[in-house]
Each structure stands twice: as C-alpha cells, then as structure tokens.
Design a protein around this motif. Structure first.
Motif, mmCIF file in Angstrom:
data_model
loop_
_atom_site.group_PDB
_atom_site.id
_atom_site.type_symbol
_atom_site.label_atom_id
_atom_site.label_comp_id
_atom_site.label_asym_id
_atom_site.label_seq_id
_atom_site.Cartn_x
_atom_site.Cartn_y
_atom_site.Cartn_z
ATOM 1 N N GLY A 394 2.912 1.680 8.852
ATOM 2 C CA GLY A 394 2.713 2.940 9.572
ATOM 3 C C GLY A 394 3.927 3.832 9.634
ATOM 4 O O GLY A 394 3.807 5.045 9.618
ATOM 5 N N GLU A 395 5.089 3.228 9.728
ATOM 6 C CA GLU A 395 6.345 3.957 9.799
ATOM 7 C C GLU A 395 7.415 3.045 9.221
ATOM 8 O O GLU A 395 7.185 1.842 9.083
ATOM 9 N N PRO A 396 8.585 3.623 8.946
ATOM 10 C CA PRO A 396 9.680 2.728 8.563
ATOM 11 C C PRO A 396 9.958 1.784 9.730
ATOM 12 O O PRO A 396 9.900 2.205 10.884
ATOM 13 N N ASP A 418 6.735 -5.744 4.963
ATOM 14 C CA ASP A 418 6.750 -4.337 5.372
ATOM 15 C C ASP A 418 6.006 -3.580 4.282
ATOM 16 O O ASP A 418 6.469 -3.487 3.151
ATOM 17 N N THR A 419 4.830 -3.056 4.631
ATOM 18 C CA THR A 419 3.915 -2.529 3.623
ATOM 19 C C THR A 419 3.864 -1.010 3.671
ATOM 20 O O THR A 419 3.437 -0.432 4.668
ATOM 21 N N TRP A 421 2.210 2.410 2.405
ATOM 22 C CA TRP A 421 1.060 3.019 1.741
ATOM 23 C C TRP A 421 0.549 4.158 2.591
ATOM 24 O O TRP A 421 1.150 4.475 3.618
ATOM 25 N N GLN A 422 -0.505 4.811 2.169
ATOM 26 C CA GLN A 422 -1.019 6.000 2.844
ATOM 27 C C GLN A 422 -2.542 6.008 2.814
ATOM 28 O O GLN A 422 -3.146 5.310 1.998
ATOM 29 N N THR A 423 -3.125 6.860 3.656
ATOM 30 C CA THR A 423 -4.570 7.073 3.574
ATOM 31 C C THR A 423 -4.948 7.382 2.124
ATOM 32 O O THR A 423 -5.948 6.898 1.600
ATOM 33 N N ASP A 506 7.130 11.556 1.292
ATOM 34 C CA ASP A 506 8.104 10.628 1.854
ATOM 35 C C ASP A 506 9.419 10.628 1.082
ATOM 36 O O ASP A 506 9.433 10.668 -0.144
ATOM 37 N N ARG A 521 9.388 11.189 6.453
ATOM 38 C CA ARG A 521 8.835 12.375 5.792
ATOM 39 C C ARG A 521 9.974 13.308 5.397
ATOM 40 O O ARG A 521 10.899 13.522 6.187
ATOM 41 N N LYS A 612 2.498 7.320 15.212
ATOM 42 C CA LYS A 612 3.667 7.847 14.495
ATOM 43 C C LYS A 612 4.371 8.885 15.367
ATOM 44 O O LYS A 612 3.717 9.722 15.996
HETATM 45 C C1 7RM Z 1 -1.082 3.199 6.171
HETATM 46 C C2 7RM Z 1 -0.751 4.515 6.813
HETATM 47 C C3 7RM Z 1 1.060 7.409 5.726
HETATM 48 C C4 7RM Z 1 2.517 7.655 6.027
HETATM 49 C C5 7RM Z 1 3.400 7.439 4.837
HETATM 50 C C6 7RM Z 1 4.730 7.145 5.510
HETATM 51 C C7 7RM Z 1 4.329 6.328 6.701
HETATM 52 C C8 7RM Z 1 3.322 4.048 6.334
HETATM 53 C C9 7RM Z 1 5.106 2.828 6.034
HETATM 54 C C10 7RM Z 1 5.495 4.171 6.225
HETATM 55 C C11 7RM Z 1 7.697 3.577 5.962
HETATM 56 C C12 7RM Z 1 6.125 1.847 5.819
HETATM 57 N N1 7RM Z 1 -1.409 5.591 6.313
HETATM 58 N N2 7RM Z 1 4.366 4.891 6.412
HETATM 59 N N3 7RM Z 1 3.749 2.785 6.112
HETATM 60 N N4 7RM Z 1 6.796 4.533 6.179
HETATM 61 N N5 7RM Z 1 7.406 2.274 5.781
HETATM 62 N N6 7RM Z 1 5.843 0.545 5.653
HETATM 63 O O1 7RM Z 1 0.047 4.570 7.713
HETATM 64 O O2 7RM Z 1 -1.872 7.993 5.936
HETATM 65 O O3 7RM Z 1 -1.685 7.200 8.226
HETATM 66 O O4 7RM Z 1 0.288 7.455 6.902
HETATM 67 O O5 7RM Z 1 2.992 6.718 6.999
HETATM 68 O O6 7RM Z 1 5.330 8.327 5.936
HETATM 69 O O7 7RM Z 1 3.434 8.588 4.029
HETATM 70 S S1 7RM Z 1 -1.227 7.106 6.865
#
Ligand code: 7RM
Length: 653
Positions: A394-396, A418-419, A421-423, A506, A521, A612
C-alpha cells in the motif's frame, strides 16, 4: 567526477540501509522457490514463462492459440482461450475432493463467526448467480457491489464472474455521491448492498446511503439487500429484494460457462489525484493467471496447512486480488474480518491471529505504524507463534516499521514480503520471494519473475544506480486493459510520459546491489535548494527515531530554498520528544539538506480510506491554502485540527 558518478538530478538518494535478512534454513527447507530457477526461466522467455503459469495454475475449457497480442498500449493475453473464473476459484477444488476444506473463517466485528467450506461457497455462488440472472443480468452487464466485509461480498463477486457479468465494487465507507458516480459511469443494472455493517462497535448504515445514490442512478433496475446490520431500512416494492429471500427460492445449480480469456471480469474505480474517478478494467484469463501465480509464490503458499489472512477490504484491489481471486483460485484457507483493528481492544488483530492460527499475514504499513503507536505490549498479549510469513502493501514501508513488524509480530523468525503493485497492475509486480531473496528492511527488492521494471531519469534514460521514475517495460497478464469509456485518458495517464513505457507515478531508486526502493509518488518529491528529495526517505529517517511511530513530510513553498521540508509526526505511545532533537536526528541519518524546517507533533494524519497518507492536503495546510477536494479522506476532522495547529504555530512566530 566522471559522468556516471554524478548524482542523478531526478530524485536524490539519501538513505542507506545495511541490515540484511537472508532466507532462513527453516523456510528454505520447505519453500516452493529456493534459488533462481523461476527468474532464469522468465528471463529466457517471459511470454513462455507466463504461458506455463497459465497452463499449470489455471483450468481452461479451450486452450489459447496465441499467448500475447501486444499493440502498445493494449495487450490481450491467451487469445482464443476460454475459462470460467468462478470455476477456477470453487468447482475445481470441490471436484478434486476438497469440498470440506474451509475457504473462509469469517469473523464479524461483534465476535460472531461463520465457517464456510469450498462446497458451501460453491453452493451459495451458484444460487446467487441464478438470482442475478433472474433479475435480468446477462453476460457483459455490470453489477455494483456496496457491502461490508462479509462473505456475501465474495459470493456476489464470484456469482458475477460465473455468469460473465462484470462487477464494480465500491468500498462500503464511500459516500452516496461516490457510489452514484461509479454506478452511473459503469451503467450498472443491479446493486448488491446490505442494510448496514459493524464498525468500531456501531452499526454503520449502508442501505440509506444507497437509497440516496439510487435517486440519480437510472440504470439500476434491481437492488439486492443483505441483512447484516439489523438497522431499519426502507425497501422499494418491485425494486428492492432481500438477499435471503431470493436465495431461499433460487435454483441451486448454475453451471459455469466458459468465458473468453479477455471477458471483462471487473471494473475498479481509483480516484487518482484529481478529477473524475477512473474505471480500471481487468479481464479474466491473464488477470487470474497473474494473481494465482503471485499469491502462490510470493506467499509461498502451502494450501493444506496455511491459514492466510489479508486485512484489506474487498473494496480495494488488494481485496479483489488477494482475498477473493488469488487465494480462492489456489484453494487457500483464509480469515476474513469485518471490523477495525481496535475493537473491542487494540489487540483485536492479534487475538484473531491466535484464535485461527494464522500463518501468513498480509497488511499495510499504515496499520503497522498504528500498531507501533499502540505499543508492543498489544501483540505481546497473544501467542503469535503460528505466523511464518508477513506481507506489506500500500505504501513504502519505512525500515523501522519493517523492523518492528519483523520483531514484534514475526518474532524475528518470519520473512517479510514488501509487495509493490497498483490497482492498474492487477497483481504484485515487485516483491521478494521469501525462500529465495535476501531482504533489506524497506526495500521491495526485485521485480518478480516475468515482470520487467526499470528506473529511468527525466529523459527516459535507464538509471542503473540512484533515483528516478519507476517504469514497466513489458506487458504482463494482469495489466489493466484500459479505462472504462475513456481510451484517450488511458493512453495519456499511463503511456505518454516515457515512450514505450508504462509509468504510473512512483519514484524509485536502485542501490549498489540493484535492490529497488520505492520513494513514493513523484508528485510528492520535494525540491529544496535544487535537491530533489523524496518524502519517503525523510519520513523513514524520522520513523527511525525511537519515539516516532509515523511521519508525513511535504514540501511547502519557501522564498529562500524553493521548497521547505515540513513534517507532521505521531509519537509512539504518546512518547515525549523535542522537535529540535528530531531535526538533528534527520540530519544525522540522511544529511543536513533533508532536515525539516518545521515539525508538528500531531495525534493523527489525513489518510485516504485505504490508509495512504494524503500529502496533497498537508501541503495545502502547510501553505495556508483552502483545502481542495477532501472527499476521499477517511476522517475529515484530522485536517481541521492540523490547520488549527498550523495557525497557532504561525501566531507563535
Ligand atoms: C496495491 C495498491 C498503488 C500505489 C502505488 C504506490 C503505493 C503500493 C507499495 C507502494 C511502496 C509498496 N494499489 N504502493 N504498494 N509503495 N511500496 N509495497 O496499493 O492502486 O491502491 O495504490 O500505492 O504509490 O503506485 S493502489
């Protein structure tokens, strides 16, 4: 200085991390992937690699004739292939004799529970698929889902998949306006909702919010209402139906029909930074391949023995891919929880882990930092020895939050994945493989086998070391197929910044060992006296102070330095710490240039409903502006409080 020693001007690289965690002997003894064979195979032929995953992990009715058709920015995967996603998540396990395996250990917030086996889930999904059909839903139609975290959410999604209707799940915490906008954009025929759900010890009404939305959603012909909250609702004769009544009368058999691999499986709306929400499109064969593969290997899943728990809501993509489709396709046993982590006490999650013997826990940095704030005594009240693997999304994740998670939740023995990915990516793209990858706290490590990621500079040139923009260079099966109804916006948003590359906002850096570090971001990157500083690195430096649980950092316009670093800090368990000490700590950790000009101590931070941090709002506060769009905020009172403090602080000058 040789040109390649020059610091990249895209984003500075400030934070250094020396701690390393190689896979333990224990995990190596029983992992699905020790060594590099998956990486080697994918590097030799990525399309062939994905095709093998699709063949091994997914059941097809007709085989595909073409693995990939790639016409940038559009990809189609497994052309000619047919499958049914619900069949893959349910029937095939029952046919294999696993009907009695628990699919869901569901726990309601008040403490009520339901245990649902694969056979029972299949039965419920078949009935509900027939219910949808009886309400006029056909292949290609859209169905909106607006539910609490109850098993019926998964049932409704899978029932849509079974009959080839696309679902559009709207998070239960969203307003009636947000729901109406999404229903109208998708032109959904049916809405599935509930009277209400349980949250923080109270019933939150959903049907009344849905009723408000329904005043302006002409496409909706029928509404199905699950009884959960027990709150009073008004039912419109002919339009609104109780779920339990329709289900009792439904035909129990609904054969899974083969669907085209590129059949639309779902729309999921992301708000993005501004403007109208985007309906992200995902299809069937490629998406299912991607989430099944990543769920299996990233979590090193042993479905006979693991109890998996992903704490996301089904309203987010994490809930789609790693509660519904990935785990069920893999025949996993999982926990699904309705409520908040602090009801009735701050140890509810740990009580659940102990009660169900959870072995794999997948949660978000925002939750981990909240647990840090609440203190290590909460998890210490419970036996967490069943846990063997932890995930983050979801976030770093700040290195100190990673260490806390490792020590206080994982007992020092569980690998952390630590995974990133994005929607839009549909499934995990960058992550360790727990039996194969040596991790570093705070790094998502490497692209998964089959995934091609590169960091580039402003000009789109590949960066081998240091900061830049994270791009994806090859199509992948779970990738979005577009934005519903807006192909131009799709091309502009993701494919126009760098020629031939997917870029979704990102920043990232590569360290000396080639590890990837997500930097947040790029809209959040600060420019201080010509230095491009990532908010993530300053936040991580702050969180590495023992008194700090969580920090949010923004750049505010400054007459001297262009931007000045402003930090908002939440302390651990109300610890007392001086602002000067924190500024000095940042200077010592990552350099004087990154020292915040101003630090505010605060009890809370503005967050989206998925947790977030909303730095845009903090920038507004820091620059004394009227607040822009606050509709996606989880708790609007937080910014009012911060604004009050900012005004008070200005008065102190
Ligand atoms: C799965 C999800 C996507 C955005 C993405 C990043 C941030 C998600 C990480 C991350 C750093 C991670 N989908 N993000 N995972 N940043 N490390 N492991 O969150 O579409 O809601 O958001 O979330 O900025 O672009 S999302």
């Amino acid at each position: 200085m040789a040109a390649d020693d020059m610091p990249s001007d895209t984003i500075d690289d400030l934070l250094a991390e020396d701690r390393r965690f190689p896979p333990s002997e224990e995990i190596k003894a029983d992992t699905l992937v020790a060594g590099t064979f998956l990486y080697d195979e994918a590097a030799a032929d990525d399309e062939g690699f994905w095709a093998r995953q699709a063949a091994d992990l997914v059941s097809w009715d007709e085989p595909w004739h073409t693995i990939l058709d790639w016409q940038l920015p559009y990809s189609k995967w497994f052309l000619g292939g047919t499958l049914n996603v619900a069949y893959n998540c349910l029937d095939r396990h029952v046919e294999a004799g696993l009907g009695d395996r628990v699919a869901l250990h569901w726990e309601g917030e008040p403490g009520d529970t339901r245990t649902i086996t694969y056979a029972q889930l299949l039965d419920e999904v078949q009935r509900f698929a027939n219910v949808l059909r009886s309400l006029g839903v056909e292949r290609g139609d859209r169905v909106n889902i607006y539910l609490p975290m109850i098993p019926e959410a998964a049932v409704a999604m899978l029932a849509c998949a079974r009959i080839g209707a696309a679902h559009s799940v709207v998070f239960g915490g969203f307003s009636s306006q947000a729901l109406a906008d999404r229903i109208n954009d998708a032109e959904a025929k049916v809405l599935v909702t509930a009277d209400g759900g349980h949250r923080r010890g109270e019933v939150f009404p959903l049907k009344p919010a849905a009723d408000e939305a329904l005043e302006s959603t002409p496409s909706i012909e029928h509404v199905v209402v699950v009884k959960r909250g027990g709150n009073d609702v008004t039912m419109v004769e002919g339009r609104d139906h109780w779920y339990h009544e329709l289900m009792a009368a439904a035909d129990p058999v609904c054969p899974a029909e083969p669907m085209d691999a590129e059949q639309l499986l779902f729309l999921l709306y992301t708000s993005g930074t501004t403007g109208k929400p985007k309906g992200i499109m995902h299809t069937s064969g490629g998406y299912l391949t991607h989430v099944t593969y990543t769920h299996k290997y990233v979590f090193d899943l042993h479905p006979e023995t693991d109890v998996y728990w992903c704490t996301a809501d089904v309203g987010w993509v994490t809930g789609h891919s790693y509660i519904v489709y990935g785990p069920l396709s893999n025949g996993a046993t999982q926990v699904m929880y309705e409520g908040v982590p602090n009801f009735p006490g701050n140890d509810r999650f740990w009580e659940i882990v102990e009660k169900y013997g959870v072995t794999i826990l997948y949660t978000a940095p925002t939750a981990i930092r909240t647990f840090m704030k609440w203190g290590a005594e909460e998890p210490a009240k419970h036996d967490l020895s069943s846990l063997r693997l932890l995930g983050s999304v979801g976030e770093p994740i700040n290195p100190e939050a990673w260490m806390w998670y490792h020590e206080h939740i994982g007992g020092g023995r569980c690998p952390i994945v630590d995974t990133w990915w994005q929607t839009e990516t549909g499934g995990i793209m960058i992550s360790p493989l727990p039996g194969a990858t040596t991790t570093k706290p705070g790094s998502a490590t490497f692209p998964l086998p089959g995934v091609s990621a590169e960091v580039v500079d402003d000009a789109g040139q590949r960066v081998e070391r240091g900061g830049g923009y994270l791009t994806l260079t090859r199509p992948w099966p779970g990738m979005l197929r577009g934005i519903w109804g807006d192909p131009e916006r799709y091309r502009d948003t993701y494919w126009s910044r760098f020629e031939g590359r997917y870029f979704a906002g990102d920043g990232a850096k590569l360290d000396d060992d080639g590890y990837l570090w997500l930097l947040g971001r790029v809209d959040d990157v600060m420019n201080v006296s010509g230095h491009r500083i990532s908010t993530t690195e300053v936040e991580s430096a702050l969180v590495s102070h023992p008194a700090v649980a969580e920090a949010a950092v923004v750049g505010a316009t400054d007459a001297t330095t262009g931007q000045a670093i402003i930090a908002y800090v939440i302390t651990r368990g109300g610890a007392d710490v001086g602002v000067e000490e924190l500024r000095a700590h940042v200077a010592a950790e990552i350099g004087a240039i990154a020292k915040p000009k101003t630090i505010y101590l605060t009890p809370d931070l503005p967050k989206t409903r998925s947790g977030k941090i909303m730095r845009r709002l903090l920038r507004d506060v820091a620059e004394g502006r009227n607040l822009g769009d606050t509709t996606t905020l989880a708790d609007a009172s937080v910014v009012d409080e911060l604004q009050r403090r900012a005004v008070d602080a200005a008065g102190d000058d």
